[in-house]
Design a protein around this motif. Sequence first.
Motif, PDB file in Angstrom:
ATOM      1  N   PRO A  37       3.127  92.250  -2.857  1.00 26.09           N
ATOM      2  CA  PRO A  37       3.465  93.540  -3.460  1.00 26.09           C
ATOM      3  C   PRO A  37       3.930  93.372  -4.897  1.00 26.09           C
ATOM      4  O   PRO A  37       4.399  92.302  -5.295  1.00 26.09           O
ATOM      5  N   GLY A  38       3.782  94.426  -5.686  1.00 25.63           N
ATOM      6  CA  GLY A  38       4.249  94.388  -7.060  1.00 25.63           C
ATOM      7  C   GLY A  38       5.767  94.437  -7.136  1.00 25.63           C
ATOM      8  O   GLY A  38       6.447  94.745  -6.150  1.00 25.63           O
ATOM      9  N   LEU A  39       6.297  94.139  -8.299  1.00 21.95           N
ATOM     10  CA  LEU A  39       7.738  94.129  -8.510  1.00 21.95           C
ATOM     11  C   LEU A  39       8.242  95.562  -8.629  1.00 21.95           C
ATOM     12  O   LEU A  39       7.770  96.337  -9.462  1.00 21.95           O
ATOM     13  N   SER A  40       9.197  95.933  -7.783  1.00 24.32           N
ATOM     14  CA  SER A  40       9.797  97.261  -7.805  1.00 24.32           C
ATOM     15  C   SER A  40      11.210  97.153  -7.254  1.00 24.32           C
ATOM     16  O   SER A  40      11.609  96.098  -6.732  1.00 24.32           O
ATOM     17  N   ARG A  41      11.959  98.236  -7.320  1.00 23.80           N
ATOM     18  CA  ARG A  41      13.303  98.208  -6.732  1.00 23.80           C
ATOM     19  C   ARG A  41      13.228  97.921  -5.233  1.00 23.80           C
ATOM     20  O   ARG A  41      14.085  97.236  -4.674  1.00 23.80           O
ATOM     21  N   ALA A  42      12.200  98.439  -4.596  1.00 22.94           N
ATOM     22  CA  ALA A  42      12.071  98.253  -3.153  1.00 22.94           C
ATOM     23  C   ALA A  42      11.745  96.808  -2.782  1.00 22.94           C
ATOM     24  O   ALA A  42      12.124  96.336  -1.708  1.00 22.94           O
ATOM     25  N   THR A  43      11.016  96.102  -3.647  1.00 22.38           N
ATOM     26  CA  THR A  43      10.581  94.734  -3.328  1.00 22.38           C
ATOM     27  C   THR A  43      11.449  93.661  -3.978  1.00 22.38           C
ATOM     28  O   THR A  43      11.251  92.477  -3.726  1.00 22.38           O
ATOM     29  N   LEU A  44      12.389  94.062  -4.819  1.00 27.63           N
ATOM     30  CA  LEU A  44      13.142  93.097  -5.626  1.00 27.63           C
ATOM     31  C   LEU A  44      13.848  92.058  -4.757  1.00 27.63           C
ATOM     32  O   LEU A  44      13.745  90.844  -5.004  1.00 27.63           O
ATOM     33  N   ALA A  45      14.561  92.504  -3.730  1.00 29.80           N
ATOM     34  CA  ALA A  45      15.305  91.569  -2.884  1.00 29.80           C
ATOM     35  C   ALA A  45      14.356  90.596  -2.187  1.00 29.80           C
ATOM     36  O   ALA A  45      14.617  89.387  -2.132  1.00 29.80           O
ATOM     37  N   ALA A  46      13.245  91.110  -1.665  1.00 30.82           N
ATOM     38  CA  ALA A  46      12.297  90.243  -0.948  1.00 30.82           C
ATOM     39  C   ALA A  46      11.675  89.214  -1.877  1.00 30.82           C
ATOM     40  O   ALA A  46      11.409  88.074  -1.469  1.00 30.82           O
ATOM     41  N   MET A  47      11.447  89.590  -3.133  1.00 35.20           N
ATOM     42  CA  MET A  47      10.800  88.670  -4.065  1.00 35.20           C
ATOM     43  C   MET A  47      11.749  87.583  -4.553  1.00 35.20           C
ATOM     44  O   MET A  47      11.321  86.644  -5.215  1.00 35.20           O
ATOM     45  N   ARG A  48      13.028  87.717  -4.244  1.00 34.05           N
ATOM     46  CA  ARG A  48      13.991  86.658  -4.572  1.00 34.05           C
ATOM     47  C   ARG A  48      14.175  85.674  -3.428  1.00 34.05           C
ATOM     48  O   ARG A  48      14.807  84.627  -3.608  1.00 34.05           O
ATOM     49  N   GLU A  49      13.668  86.010  -2.262  1.00 29.40           N
ATOM     50  CA  GLU A  49      13.873  85.153  -1.103  1.00 29.40           C
ATOM     51  C   GLU A  49      13.101  83.843  -1.251  1.00 29.40           C
ATOM     52  O   GLU A  49      11.982  83.833  -1.760  1.00 29.40           O
ATOM     53  N   PRO A  50      13.706  82.713  -0.794  1.00 31.08           N
ATOM     54  CA  PRO A  50      12.967  81.448  -0.805  1.00 31.08           C
ATOM     55  C   PRO A  50      11.667  81.586  -0.017  1.00 31.08           C
ATOM     56  O   PRO A  50      11.641  82.164   1.072  1.00 31.08           O
ATOM     57  N   GLY A  51      10.592  81.104  -0.592  1.00 28.70           N
ATOM     58  CA  GLY A  51       9.302  81.185   0.063  1.00 28.70           C
ATOM     59  C   GLY A  51       8.532  82.453  -0.238  1.00 28.70           C
ATOM     60  O   GLY A  51       7.384  82.597   0.183  1.00 28.70           O
ATOM     61  N   ALA A  52       9.162  83.399  -0.977  1.00 33.24           N
ATOM     62  CA  ALA A  52       8.459  84.641  -1.301  1.00 33.24           C
ATOM     63  C   ALA A  52       7.369  84.413  -2.347  1.00 33.24           C
ATOM     64  O   ALA A  52       6.409  85.155  -2.417  1.00 33.24           O
ATOM     65  N   GLY A  53       7.544  83.387  -3.170  1.00 28.45           N
ATOM     66  CA  GLY A  53       6.564  83.078  -4.199  1.00 28.45           C
ATOM     67  C   GLY A  53       6.146  81.628  -4.086  1.00 28.45           C
ATOM     68  O   GLY A  53       6.310  80.999  -3.034  1.00 28.45           O
ATOM     69  N   PRO A  54       5.598  81.065  -5.156  1.00 25.39           N
ATOM     70  CA  PRO A  54       5.213  79.651  -5.133  1.00 25.39           C
ATOM     71  C   PRO A  54       6.410  78.751  -4.852  1.00 25.39           C
ATOM     72  O   PRO A  54       7.543  79.064  -5.227  1.00 25.39           O
ATOM     73  N   ALA A  55       6.171  77.652  -4.183  1.00 25.17           N
ATOM     74  CA  ALA A  55       7.239  76.692  -3.880  1.00 25.17           C
ATOM     75  C   ALA A  55       7.500  75.820  -5.099  1.00 25.17           C
ATOM     76  O   ALA A  55       6.565  75.327  -5.729  1.00 25.17           O
ATOM     77  N   PHE A  56       8.774  75.651  -5.438  1.00 19.39           N
ATOM     78  CA  PHE A  56       9.150  74.809  -6.562  1.00 19.39           C
ATOM     79  C   PHE A  56      10.068  73.703  -6.070  1.00 19.39           C
ATOM     80  O   PHE A  56      10.918  73.923  -5.210  1.00 19.39           O
ATOM     81  N   SER A  57       9.904  72.524  -6.639  1.00 16.70           N
ATOM     82  CA  SER A  57      10.669  71.361  -6.199  1.00 16.70           C
ATOM     83  C   SER A  57      12.059  71.361  -6.796  1.00 16.70           C
ATOM     84  O   SER A  57      12.304  71.904  -7.870  1.00 16.70           O
ATOM     85  N   SER A  58      12.981  70.722  -6.078  1.00 17.39           N
ATOM     86  CA  SER A  58      14.308  70.482  -6.636  1.00 17.39           C
ATOM     87  C   SER A  58      14.196  69.468  -7.766  1.00 17.39           C
ATOM     88  O   SER A  58      13.172  68.786  -7.922  1.00 17.39           O
ATOM     89  N   GLY A  59      15.261  69.361  -8.543  1.00 17.96           N
ATOM     90  CA  GLY A  59      15.260  68.382  -9.623  1.00 17.96           C
ATOM     91  C   GLY A  59      15.036  66.971  -9.122  1.00 17.96           C
ATOM     92  O   GLY A  59      14.239  66.208  -9.688  1.00 17.96           O
ATOM     93  N   ALA A  60      15.731  66.613  -8.022  1.00 16.37           N
ATOM     94  CA  ALA A  60      15.610  65.257  -7.483  1.00 16.37           C
ATOM     95  C   ALA A  60      14.185  64.990  -7.005  1.00 16.37           C
ATOM     96  O   ALA A  60      13.635  63.891  -7.217  1.00 16.37           O
TER      97      ALA A  60
END
Length: 341
Positions: A37-60
Amino acid sequence: MSTPNRPIAHGAPSVAPVPFDPELLPALEALAASPQPGLSRATLAAMREPGAGPAFSSGAELVAGRPVTAEELLIPGPEGAPDLEITVFAPADRGPSPLPVLVNFHGGGMIVGHRSWEHGRVVDLVERHGVVGVNVEYRLAPEHPYPAGAEDNYAATRWVSEHAAELGADPDRLIVMGGSAGGGFAAAVSLMARDRGGPAIAGQLLLCPMLDNTNSTVSSLQYDGIGTWARDANLLAWECVLGEELAYSPEAPAYAAPARAADLSGLPPAFIEVGAAEMFRDEDVDYARRIWETGGQAELHVWSGGCHGFDMYMPDTEISRAALASRDSWISRVLSGGGDA
C-alpha cells in the motif's frame, strides 16, 4: 486533525514529467507493480513495522568480513529528550591519527525509516575514504513533530564533535550528510550550527534533500503520483512534521524546512545532488543558487533522468556509478582542505 488544503504548484492541473533514464525503467516498473500500500496516515504504523519493507542488516552483520568495525552507542539527546541511538563505523586498521568523520541522517520523509536503511551507504564511505561514520537514529513525526528530529540530529552532531577524541575522529573534518529527509536534516543542522556558534562543520553532503515545505515548484507537481517518492507522500510528511497551520506555509521555521531560511550565508561548503526526474529537483537547484548568491560554496549535480534516490534503488546503473564518483571526489576535496568542491 483535518487535512489542510493541499497546494497546487502554480495553479496548473498537470505538468508533463521529465522522462526517466531508460536504465532505471525496469526497477521503477517493478516498484510500481508492487502490491504494497502507499504511504498514508492509515498505513504509516504498518510501514514502520520490521519486515514491512526490504530487510536491512544490522551494523555488525554488515561489516562481517570487511575491514570495518561497528559499535552501537547510546548518547544524550537534546535537553529533556530521550537518549539517541547511534551506530559508529570505523576502519579496522585505523592507525594513530584522528580520522575525518561523517555524520549521517537517514531518509524516510521524517515519518518512516531507520538508520539501518543506510548502514550500507555509510560503511561503503568508511571503507573508501578511511573515515569514521556515525549513523544517527532520531524521533519521527507525527508522534514527535518539529523540532524533535532537527534537535535530535543537531544534538548528535554536537556530541560527535565534542567526543571526537573518544571516537578517534578529527572534529575539524566533520561532514554532515543524508539523503532525502536526511539531506534536509543535514542542511538544517548546518544552519543550526552556524546560528548557535558550533559545532564546526567542514561540509554538508545533501543527496536529493527535502528542503521546501510549500510544495510549490513545477517539479513538485510533475511527480504527482510518479516515482519512488511522490507528491502525496511529501504532502503527508510535511503535515505530520509541521501540523495543519504550518504544513505548507512560507512562515514555517527554517530548521524544519531549510528553504525557508532568509539567509544562506556563512554555511559550510555544500554538495547538492538531485535527479532531473523527481519532485525535489527545483527546490534543490534553488537552494544551490541561493548559496551562490551569498558568495557561498556549493557544487550542484542534476542527473538527467534520475528518479528520487536512484543510487539506492538502482545501484548498478551507469547514472548511479557516475553519481557515486562525483560524491567521492567532493568528499576527498573537502577533507583534504580543497575548499569549494
